[in-house]
Design an enzyme around this catalytic site. Structure first.
Site, PDB file in Angstrom:
ATOM      1  N   ASP A  19       0.737  -1.167   0.067  1.00  0.00           N
ATOM      2  CA  ASP A  19      -0.108   0.036  -0.137  1.00  0.00           C
ATOM      3  C   ASP A  19       0.822   1.240  -0.002  1.00  0.00           C
ATOM      4  O   ASP A  19       1.602   1.572   1.038  1.00  0.00           O
ATOM      5  CB  ASP A  19      -0.809  -0.135   1.385  1.00  0.00           C
ATOM      6  CG  ASP A  19      -1.660   1.154   1.601  1.00  0.00           C
ATOM      7  OD1 ASP A  19      -1.678   2.010   0.656  1.00  0.00           O
ATOM      8  OD2 ASP A  19      -2.748   0.953   2.298  1.00  0.00           O
ATOM      9  N   ASP A  43      -6.111   7.370  -4.999  1.00  0.00           N
ATOM     10  CA  ASP A  43      -6.404   8.609  -4.641  1.00  0.00           C
ATOM     11  C   ASP A  43      -7.072   8.846  -3.384  1.00  0.00           C
ATOM     12  O   ASP A  43      -6.764   9.524  -2.524  1.00  0.00           O
ATOM     13  CB  ASP A  43      -7.256   9.149  -5.778  1.00  0.00           C
ATOM     14  CG  ASP A  43      -7.383  10.712  -5.834  1.00  0.00           C
ATOM     15  OD1 ASP A  43      -6.684  11.356  -4.947  1.00  0.00           O
ATOM     16  OD2 ASP A  43      -8.174  11.046  -6.626  1.00  0.00           O
TER      17      ASP A  43
HETATM   18  N1  AR6 Z   1      -1.276   1.581  -3.110  1.00  0.00           N
HETATM   19  C1  AR6 Z   1      -0.807   1.448  -4.127  1.00  0.00           C
HETATM   20  N2  AR6 Z   1      -1.549   1.187  -5.450  1.00  0.00           N
HETATM   21  C2  AR6 Z   1      -2.894   1.399  -5.394  1.00  0.00           C
HETATM   22  C3  AR6 Z   1      -3.429   1.562  -4.350  1.00  0.00           C
HETATM   23  C4  AR6 Z   1      -2.492   1.716  -2.962  1.00  0.00           C
HETATM   24  N3  AR6 Z   1      -3.469   2.130  -1.376  1.00  0.00           N
HETATM   25  N4  AR6 Z   1      -4.862   1.699  -4.436  1.00  0.00           N
HETATM   26  C5  AR6 Z   1      -5.186   1.330  -5.651  1.00  0.00           C
HETATM   27  N5  AR6 Z   1      -3.855   1.003  -6.264  1.00  0.00           N
HETATM   28  P1  AR6 Z   1      -6.346   3.939  -9.514  1.00  0.00           P
HETATM   29  P2  AR6 Z   1      -6.302   5.335 -12.376  1.00  0.00           P
HETATM   30  C6  AR6 Z   1      -3.434   0.730  -7.454  1.00  0.00           C
HETATM   31  O1  AR6 Z   1      -7.914   3.112  -9.775  1.00  0.00           O
HETATM   32  O2  AR6 Z   1      -6.470   4.040 -12.949  1.00  0.00           O
HETATM   33  C7  AR6 Z   1      -9.427   7.747  -8.837  1.00  0.00           C
HETATM   34  O3  AR6 Z   1     -10.934   7.826  -8.634  1.00  0.00           O
HETATM   35  C8  AR6 Z   1      -4.521  -0.002  -8.478  1.00  0.00           C
HETATM   36  O4  AR6 Z   1      -4.645  -1.517  -7.923  1.00  0.00           O
HETATM   37  O5  AR6 Z   1      -6.154   3.976  -8.177  1.00  0.00           O
HETATM   38  O6  AR6 Z   1      -5.355   6.237 -12.615  1.00  0.00           O
HETATM   39  C9  AR6 Z   1      -9.069   9.068  -9.343  1.00  0.00           C
HETATM   40  O7  AR6 Z   1      -9.531  10.370  -8.587  1.00  0.00           O
HETATM   41  C10 AR6 Z   1      -3.962   0.451  -9.740  1.00  0.00           C
HETATM   42  O8  AR6 Z   1      -2.988  -0.557 -10.174  1.00  0.00           O
HETATM   43  O9  AR6 Z   1      -6.109   5.021 -10.485  1.00  0.00           O
HETATM   44  C11 AR6 Z   1      -9.274   9.088 -10.663  1.00  0.00           C
HETATM   45  O10 AR6 Z   1     -10.585   9.455 -11.011  1.00  0.00           O
HETATM   46  C12 AR6 Z   1      -3.251   1.739  -9.544  1.00  0.00           C
HETATM   47  O11 AR6 Z   1      -3.086   1.900  -8.412  1.00  0.00           O
HETATM   48  C13 AR6 Z   1      -8.947   7.608 -11.167  1.00  0.00           C
HETATM   49  O12 AR6 Z   1      -9.429   6.816 -10.064  1.00  0.00           O
HETATM   50  C14 AR6 Z   1      -4.195   3.129 -10.237  1.00  0.00           C
HETATM   51  O13 AR6 Z   1      -5.483   2.653  -9.997  1.00  0.00           O
HETATM   52  C15 AR6 Z   1      -7.729   7.391 -11.663  1.00  0.00           C
HETATM   53  O14 AR6 Z   1      -7.727   6.132 -12.265  1.00  0.00           O
END
Ligand code: AR6
Length: 182
Positions: A19, A43
């Protein structure tokens, strides 16, 4: 858990599965949206862990364009700073998604250099809610960071912080093609 580490020039690049909000680094990168006011995925986790002062500072930034990045303090996070990068939504690959994703990593590295930061951790930007294909994104992420290192000599540690074993393996495979083991 560290899956692999590579030395490239003065920088150590590593792939870990954890995380990102738990990492004690100079900056963690947030996969934000263009409002910079929070959302789901990483986020949401970053805003929850940082506390309400983070969104208050973000409000003063007046958003961020896709492919760009802005920096704030880390507040209650162990990381000193948060770099908010806005990745592209995947739309099939013909809307410049590859270069916009690479730009997120490049701009984040530029901010690290500008602020004299030594260690930075990236999530796999755009590969969650924004549906960017994970294997394609891993190649773009590692290459963009490696290319940016020569213009960011302050950075001596880069962490690709994956959230699943599968994402970790993809990044490991790509990173292992670069540099020497360490
Ligand atoms: N630590 C590390 N990686 C993570 C964590 C964490 N705690 N949580 C999720 N991931 P995403 P996006 C991974 O959906 O696709 C939001 O609503 C996850 O498994 O977080 O860029 C924003 O406000 C994936 O591999 O971001 C935007 O609206 C990666 O982080 C939108 O999502 C990115 O997944 C952005 O979408």
């Amino acid at each position: 858990m560290t899956l692999t580490a590579r030395q490239i020039g003065k920088a150590r690049l590593e792939v870990i599965v954890t995380d990102i909000t738990t990492l004690r680094v100079d900056a963690i990168v947030n996969a934000a949206n263009s409002s910079l006011l929070g959302g789901g995925g990483v986020d949401g986790a970053i805003h929850r862990a940082a506390g309400p002062d983070l969104v208050a500072e973000c409000r003063m930034l007046h958003g961020c364009k896709t492919g760009e990045a802005k920096i704030t303090k880390g507040y209650r996070l162990p990381a000193k700073r948060v770099i908010h990068a806005v990745g592209p939504v995947w739309n099939g690959g013909k809307l410049d998604e590859d270069s916009l994703l690479a730009s997120c990593y490049r701009r984040s590295m530029e901010l690290c250099e500008k602020h004299g930061l030594q260690s930075v951790a990236f999530p796999a930007i755009s590969t969650g809610i924004y549906r960017f294909p994970a294997d394609r994104a891993a190649k773009i992420a590692v290459k963009a960071v490696v290319d940016a290192l020569s213009s960011a000599p302050s950075v001596t540690q880069v962490v690709f912080c994956c959230f699943s074993a599968q994402s970790g393996e993809l990044h490991q495979e790509v990173l292992d093609a670069f540099g020497s083991p360490c």
